[in-house]
Structures are given as C-alpha cells and as structure tokens.
Design an enzyme around this catalytic site. Structure first.
Site, PDB file in Angstrom:
ATOM      1  N   ALA A 104       0.859  -1.188   0.000  1.00 26.21           N
ATOM      2  CA  ALA A 104       0.000   0.000   0.000  1.00 26.21           C
ATOM      3  C   ALA A 104       0.893   1.234   0.000  1.00 26.21           C
ATOM      4  CB  ALA A 104      -0.897   0.014   1.232  1.00 26.21           C
ATOM      5  N   LYS A 105       0.313   2.396  -0.186  1.00 27.72           N
ATOM      6  CA  LYS A 105       1.067   3.647  -0.045  1.00 27.72           C
ATOM      7  C   LYS A 105       0.081   4.777   0.172  1.00 27.72           C
ATOM      8  CE  LYS A 105       5.417   5.026  -0.267  1.00 27.72           C
ATOM      9  NZ  LYS A 105       6.630   4.240   0.027  1.00 27.72           N
ATOM     10  N   GLY A 106       0.546   5.819   0.840  1.00 23.49           N
ATOM     11  CA  GLY A 106      -0.295   6.990   1.054  1.00 23.49           C
ATOM     12  C   GLY A 106       0.465   8.242   0.689  1.00 23.49           C
TER      13      GLY A 106
END
Ligand code: NAD
Length: 420
Positions: A104-106
C-alpha cells in the site's frame, strides 16, 4: 518523449516479468491494478485562521500475503498515479523480502517546507481520521516516507488510538519514536539494508574492479533519511563518500565527505550546500560523476533516457523508489552497469517495520543487535535469491526481482483461491 508517469512505469516493469510467470491471464491482470484507491479532500485550519483544502490518497494494492503495508509521503508532487505505483512496488518489495505483508502507499499533496508543525499535525490527524478503519493493525499499516518521520508516525498512532479505543493500537503504524513503540534500528534500516546489498554485490563480483566497500567511491543523491544514513554506513565501512545532494543542490569532495559532519551541517543550514571543504555541483551532475557506487535516494525518475548514457558508476543501488526508468534500465543493462532494484535495495525499511509490528504485538522491545542480525540475514537471502534468478534466467536484476515477487504472490493467491 519518455513516459515518466510512475504508474505506467510500474506497469512496464511488471509486464517485463509477467511473461515469465505461469499463472492465468486473469490473475496477472488483477495484480497489475491496485485493489482499492482512496482519495480524500479535507479541510485544515491554518495558523493564520484561513481554511485550506488538501488532497490525500491511500492506495491498497494487494494483501494476499498479509496486511497492506506502505509509507505516507507529504510532497507537492504527489499524484494518484504516483501513489498507485508506490503501492504496487510495496507489494513486490514485501514479497521479495519474504515478509508477511502486502503493499500500500499513502500521500498528501502539500509542501511540508511551508507548513508549521501545528499545520502538519492537523493535516495528519484529519487525513488519518478520514481514513477511519481503512487502516488498522491487521488491515493496513502506514510508515514514514518522503518528508514524514517518527513524529508524523506518533500523530498517526495517536489519532488512530483516540478513535479506536480499548485495543493495542501500537501496530497500526511503524517507524514510531522509540519511546512510543518504535523499534531500535528502524530509522536507519533502509540505509543499512541498502549497504548490505552493496556489500553482497561486491562480494559476488558484480562491481568491476572493486573487491571491498573499503576505499570504494560512493555518490549519494538525496541526503535525507535513506541517503544520509547510507552515506554514514558506507563511510563506516571505509568507503569514500565523494558527493551528496539534496533538493537545494550538491556538494563534491573527491577526498571524501564526513557524513556525520554533513548531517550536522544540513541540520543547521537546511541543506548540504556550503559544507566546508566541498565544492558546489549542479544537482543533476551528481548522477554523472565517475564513482564505484551510485545511490539514488531522493525521488522517482532521476536516471532516465536523457542521462543514462552519461552515468559513470559501476553499480547503482536504489535506496529511493523508482529512480530509474525502464528506458534507462535498458541502457544501463546494455552498458553492463548492474542495478540493485528498489524493491530489493530499500527493502530494509519495511523489513524492520515488520519487526516493529511483531514487537508491538508481542509487547516486547528487541535490542539493536537482534534487529540488525535479523535484517542482515533477510537482506542477504533476498539479494542472492534475486541475483540467482538474474544469473540463471539471464534477466536484468529488476525483472528478476519482479519474477521472484510475482511467483510468491501468485502462488499464495492460488493456494488461497479466489473467494467466493
Ligand atoms: P527524506 O524526506 O528523509 O529525504 C529526501 C531527501 O531527498 C531530502 O534530503 C531532499 O532534500 C532530497 N531531495 C528531494 N528532491 C531532490 C532532488 N530533486 N534532488 C536531490 N535530492 C532531492 O525521505 P526518505 O525517507 O529518505 O526517502 C527517500 C527515498 O527513499 C524515497 O524514494 C522513498 O520512497 C525511499 N524509501 C524510504 C524509506 C524509509 O524508510 N524512509 C524506505 C524505503 C524507500
């Protein structure tokens, strides 16, 4: 013109490896795309009383092998496609490192250099509260990335903890301060892992004419968390760090820079520029210096079709995510310059994040030797797993790393079956 869209680049890298994978076309198509893309537009009250609207993303690419995992970036250049690319790279990285996480990444589109601490805290709290239960200790676990740090992680923990009372929430985020459930060795883990890889590459004879890191000439682009500590560990191993750069410029000292003093200088002056005993260099020139090891540790798309022919390093070790484009990969491969790809070279960060998560769940704190010993073993195993595939199948190392990762992710998906 070269296509520099990071998600297109991630998909090109993926396609180069997918043809070697025995899995159904449908499954391979599924893994090309993120499972979920969250976009939030949220208001923040600024110090001067005005209200500004910020855009934040959390992209959850795949969780077949474990909870989603990946950093949060604060940068004016954040885009949905950048976060999608970074999320997919996390899936492949956790698989290469063989840790039980997905990817995931934000990111939040903002310029941290123009924000006060209070404003950054407000942005973080609002971003995390609006993500709600999309993140969680067994769901999706954020970590630091560009322009976020242990303090930001403390705010993420606190916000989540305030809104999810009555359970152990420490494992909801990693890269926390030591006093708040952080792990020894986390802050330096990305750099440590990168230098372990460089040492293995040298030991494996991949770096022409270089037998040891001692005496090797190292160049670091991006003197931040990953880059500055990489310089420190290279220096401690006897290497000469001949140049370093940050967003304000670059410094050169052919006799070698002292990374500790350079860190102190940057802390005081805000940049590496002006370091006593160094000469000034253009930011782009660092990538073209003659050296043994080039460590890009800043942002994506630094080694491209435009400059790959001029790279004069004997080895490129990608501490940053996505610094080399597919066209540049082809040039470097043709020129015999090995690249330790990001999904391997900077996998130390997420590996020690995993150790932090385990310590939080078990309510333990391991000492630095234990963390480092485990990290070294993981990095060495992953390094040789990738380069064994590269050698056996005659693939460039990035494609070999993707092949390893894709094998692992597709295998687990097949074992689990598609539900319903
Ligand atoms: P950071 O914010 O600590 O440092 C980034 C550094 O890059 C800063 O010194 C900045 O001045 C410099 N920089 C920015 N633009 C630049 C440019 N155009 N040219 C030269 N330097 C420039 O961030 P970080 O956490 O060290 O992350 C750096 C890279 O490493 C990113 O690609 C990130 O995704 C990757 N990475 C970080 C971690 C981690 O644990 N922090 C883990 C894996 C990968």
């Amino acid at each position: 013109m070269e296509d520099l869209n990071p998600f297109h680049i991630a998909q090109t890298q993926y396609a180069r490896a997918a043809r070697y994978i025995r899995a159904s076309d449908g499954l391979l198509e599924n893994l090309r795309r993120p499972e979920r893309t969250i976009r939030i537009d949220f208001p923040v009250k600024m110090d001067d009383g005005t209200i500004q609207v910020f855009t934040g993303y959390r992209v959850q690419h795949n969780n077949a092998r474990g909870p989603f995992k990946g950093g949060v970036r604060y940068h004016p250049g954040v885009t949905e496609d950048e976060v999608k690319a970074l999320a997919s790279w996390m899936t492949w990285k956790t698989a290469v490192m063989d840790i039980p996480f997905g990817g995931a990444k934000g990111g939040v589109v903002c310029d941290p250099k123009r924000l006060s601490t209070e404003e950054k805290r407000a942005i973080t709290r609002r971003y995390v509260s609006q993500l709600g239960s999309a993140i969680g200790p067994m769901i999706d676990i954020p970590a630091p990335d560009v322009y976020t740090d242990a303090t930001t992680m403390a705010w993420i923990f606190d916000t989540y903890d305030m809104t999810h009372k009555g359970q152990n929430n420490l494992p909801v985020v990693t890269g926390k301060p030591l006093e708040l459930g952080g792990s020894h060795g986390r802050a330096t883990a990305t750099a440590r892992g990168c230098i372990f890889c460089v040492e293995e590459a040298i030991a494996r004879g991949l770096v022409e004419g270089v037998r040891s890191l001692a005496g090797a000439r190292v160049v670091v682009q991006g003197f931040g968390n990953a880059g500055a500590f990489a310089a420190r560990f290279a220096h401690r191993a006897g290497a000469k760090v001949i140049a370093a750069s940050d967003s304000s410029g670059a410094v050169l000292a052919p006799a070698g820079l002292d990374p500790e003093q350079l860190m102190a200088h940057k802390k005081q002056k805000g940049s590496v520029v002006g370091f006593p005993g160094s000469s000034v260099l253009g930011g782009a020139e660092v990538l073209e210096l003659e050296c043994d090891v080039l460590i890009p540790a800043a942002l994506e798309n630094q080694i491209t079709a435009a400059n790959a022919e001029r790279v004069r390093a004997k080895l490129v070790a990608e501490a940053a995510n996505g610094p080399t484009t597919p066209a540049a990969d082809e040039v470097l491969h043709r020129r015999g310059i090995p690249v330790i790809p990001d999904i391997l070279a900077n996998g130390g960060g997420v590996t020690v994040s995993y150790y932090e998560w385990v310590q939080n769940i078990q309510d333990e704190q391991w000492d630095e030797e234990r963390v480092e010993g485990k990290l070294r073993k993981k990095m060495v195993n992953a390094f040789h797993a990738v380069f064994d595939i590269a050698t056996e199948r005659k693939l460039e190392p990035r494609t070999a790393a993707y092949v390893l990762a894709l094998d692992r992710v597709t295998r687990v998906t097949e074992l689990r079956g598609i539900w319903p």
